[in-house]
Each structure stands twice: as structure tokens, then as C-alpha cells.
Design a protein around this motif. Structure first.
Motif, PDB file in Angstrom:
ATOM      1  N   LEU A 199      -8.824   5.464 -25.040  1.00 25.02           N
ATOM      2  CA  LEU A 199      -8.522   4.239 -24.315  1.00 25.02           C
ATOM      3  C   LEU A 199      -7.717   4.615 -23.079  1.00 25.02           C
ATOM      4  N   TYR A 200      -8.004   3.974 -21.945  1.00 25.96           N
ATOM      5  CA  TYR A 200      -7.218   4.226 -20.744  1.00 25.96           C
ATOM      6  C   TYR A 200      -6.989   2.948 -19.967  1.00 25.96           C
ATOM      7  N   SER A 201      -5.896   2.957 -19.225  1.00 26.84           N
ATOM      8  CA  SER A 201      -5.579   1.884 -18.293  1.00 26.84           C
ATOM      9  C   SER A 201      -4.843   2.516 -17.127  1.00 26.84           C
ATOM     10  N   TYR A 202      -5.367   2.328 -15.924  1.00 30.37           N
ATOM     11  CA  TYR A 202      -4.759   2.828 -14.695  1.00 30.37           C
ATOM     12  C   TYR A 202      -4.516   1.624 -13.798  1.00 30.37           C
ATOM     13  N   SER A 203      -3.254   1.332 -13.494  1.00 24.66           N
ATOM     14  CA  SER A 203      -2.913   0.130 -12.738  1.00 24.66           C
ATOM     15  C   SER A 203      -2.169   0.468 -11.457  1.00 24.66           C
ATOM     16  N   TRP A 204      -2.685  -0.020 -10.349  1.00 25.95           N
ATOM     17  CA  TRP A 204      -1.975   0.072  -9.069  1.00 25.95           C
ATOM     18  C   TRP A 204      -1.236  -1.241  -8.912  1.00 25.95           C
ATOM     19  N   LYS A 205       0.093  -1.156  -8.803  1.00 26.66           N
ATOM     20  CA  LYS A 205       0.882  -2.375  -8.775  1.00 26.66           C
ATOM     21  C   LYS A 205       2.142  -2.216  -7.937  1.00 26.66           C
ATOM     22  N   ARG A 206       2.705  -3.348  -7.534  1.00 24.96           N
ATOM     23  CA  ARG A 206       3.991  -3.348  -6.849  1.00 24.96           C
ATOM     24  C   ARG A 206       5.046  -3.043  -7.907  1.00 24.96           C
ATOM     25  N   ILE A 207       5.944  -2.104  -7.605  1.00 26.22           N
ATOM     26  CA  ILE A 207       6.947  -1.736  -8.610  1.00 26.22           C
ATOM     27  C   ILE A 207       8.365  -2.124  -8.202  1.00 26.22           C
ATOM     28  N   ILE A 208       8.584  -2.367  -6.910  1.00 27.17           N
ATOM     29  CA  ILE A 208       9.891  -2.843  -6.439  1.00 27.17           C
ATOM     30  C   ILE A 208       9.623  -3.971  -5.457  1.00 27.17           C
ATOM     31  N   PRO A 209      10.128  -5.167  -5.690  1.00 23.78           N
ATOM     32  CA  PRO A 209      10.935  -5.572  -6.831  1.00 23.78           C
ATOM     33  C   PRO A 209      10.078  -5.716  -8.090  1.00 23.78           C
ATOM     34  N   THR A 210      10.731  -5.626  -9.245  1.00 22.51           N
ATOM     35  CA  THR A 210      10.037  -5.772 -10.518  1.00 22.51           C
ATOM     36  C   THR A 210       9.577  -7.221 -10.662  1.00 22.51           C
ATOM     37  N   GLN A 211       8.297  -7.379 -10.993  1.00 25.92           N
ATOM     38  CA  GLN A 211       7.727  -8.715 -11.195  1.00 25.92           C
ATOM     39  C   GLN A 211       6.842  -8.668 -12.427  1.00 25.92           C
TER      40      GLN A 211
END
Length: 166
Positions: free
Chosen positions: A74-86
Motif C-alpha cells: 500500500l502506498y500514499s504520496y501526498s503533496w501538501k502545504r505543511i506550513i501553516p498546519t491545516q
């Protein structure tokens, strides 16, 4: 069915280390790895990326679960905003995974031809999915590198060189 091999962290750092950045606001202030955990059963790590002019401070959150043979189950690769935490919905830019969505329990508009591999492509509605030929962290880095290096904005309808290589 192609066997998916675990991520080679050393190779990722060699190929994409120039995209990574350390941020004092993160828990691991002196390391390019945030929340790094690796066992024979799983890998979980957050790679903080250089700041994007529009998306801000983003990162790649990586999760791989390994089976007894040592291949990726199983895999999950997520591109996300990390600052600020949401929350997940507000931080989501794009993600790829292979968690199964059987047709009998999945609405038709969310079914994909590459099941279970799929791409959460819409930054505004993470539940939307489309077919995906991305099946490794290397391919995800290749995809995201374009946006980090050029400063281009990621839109839900944009095509990338990775998508075109299928």
C-alpha cells in the motif's frame, strides 16, 4: 501485476535533494526529514520542499506499507502545504495512492481504469480521483519537481510530462 519496490531514500536524496529545505517551524529543525519512521513493515516520512511562490511551504508526505515479501503493498504520496498546519482538505494539493476502491462500493464518477492506482488531482476537492500511472516516490518527485523548480501553479486540469509518459 508489477511488484512495487520500497523507496530507496539514498537515491531520492541524490536525485531530488536540491528540492528539499529545512524549516525552523518544523519539529525536526536540523534535518531534511520530518517525522521519519522506517521499519521492515513501513516507511513514513515528510520531505519539506523549497517554498513555492504560490502554494507556499509544501512537502511530500510519504507512506509505504510492505508485505512479508518486502514489496510495497500500500502506498500514499501526498503533496501538501505543511506550513501553516491545516487539515487534510485545506493542505491538499495533489496525491497518489493504491488503496482499493471496489466498484461495488465506489460511485461511478470516482472509479478509475487503473484501480487501485489513482491520483487525487483536484486541490479543492481531494475526494476526486482519476487514473494514475505514477507508482513510485521517484515518479512523484519527478512530477512535483517541475512545479517547485519553475514556480508554475498546479491546477487540477494540468497535464504533466509524467502523465504523458504512460
Amino acid at each position: 501485476m508489477t511488484l512495487l519496490l520500497p523507496t530507496d531514500i539514498d537515491q531520492i536524496l541524490e536525485d531530488y535533494g536540491h528540492l528539499l529545505k529545512v524549516y525552523p517551524a518544523l519539529r525536526e529543525r536540523h534535518s531534511i526529514f520530518t517525522d521519519y519512521k522506517r521499519t521492515h513493515k513501513r516507511l513514513e516520512v515528510l520531505f519539506p520542499l523549497k517554498e513555492h511562490p504560490v502554494h507556499g511551504i509544501t512537502g511530500l508526505h510519504v507512506y509505504e506499507k510492505y508485505n512479508d515479501a518486502g514489496t510495497v503493498e500500500l502506498y500514499s504520496y501526498s503533496w501538501k502545504r505543511i506550513i501553516p498546519t491545516q487539515g487534510i482538505q485545506f493542505s491538499h494539493i495533489s496525491s497518489w495512492g493504491n488503496d482499493p476502491h471496489p466498484p461495488e462500493t465506489t460511485p461511478q464518477h470516482l472509479q478509475v481504469t487503473t484501480e487501485p492506482h489513482h491520483h487525487h488531482y483536484d486541490p479543492e476537492q481531494r475526494s476526486k480521483r482519476k487514473s494514475s500511472y505514477i507508482r513510485s516516490l521517484d515518479q512523484v518527485f519527478m512530477y512535483v519537481a517541475y512545479y517547485i523548480e519553475t514556480g508554475e501553479v498546479y491546477y487540477k486540469d494540468v497535464s504533466s510530462a509524467v502523465d504523458l509518459k504512460r
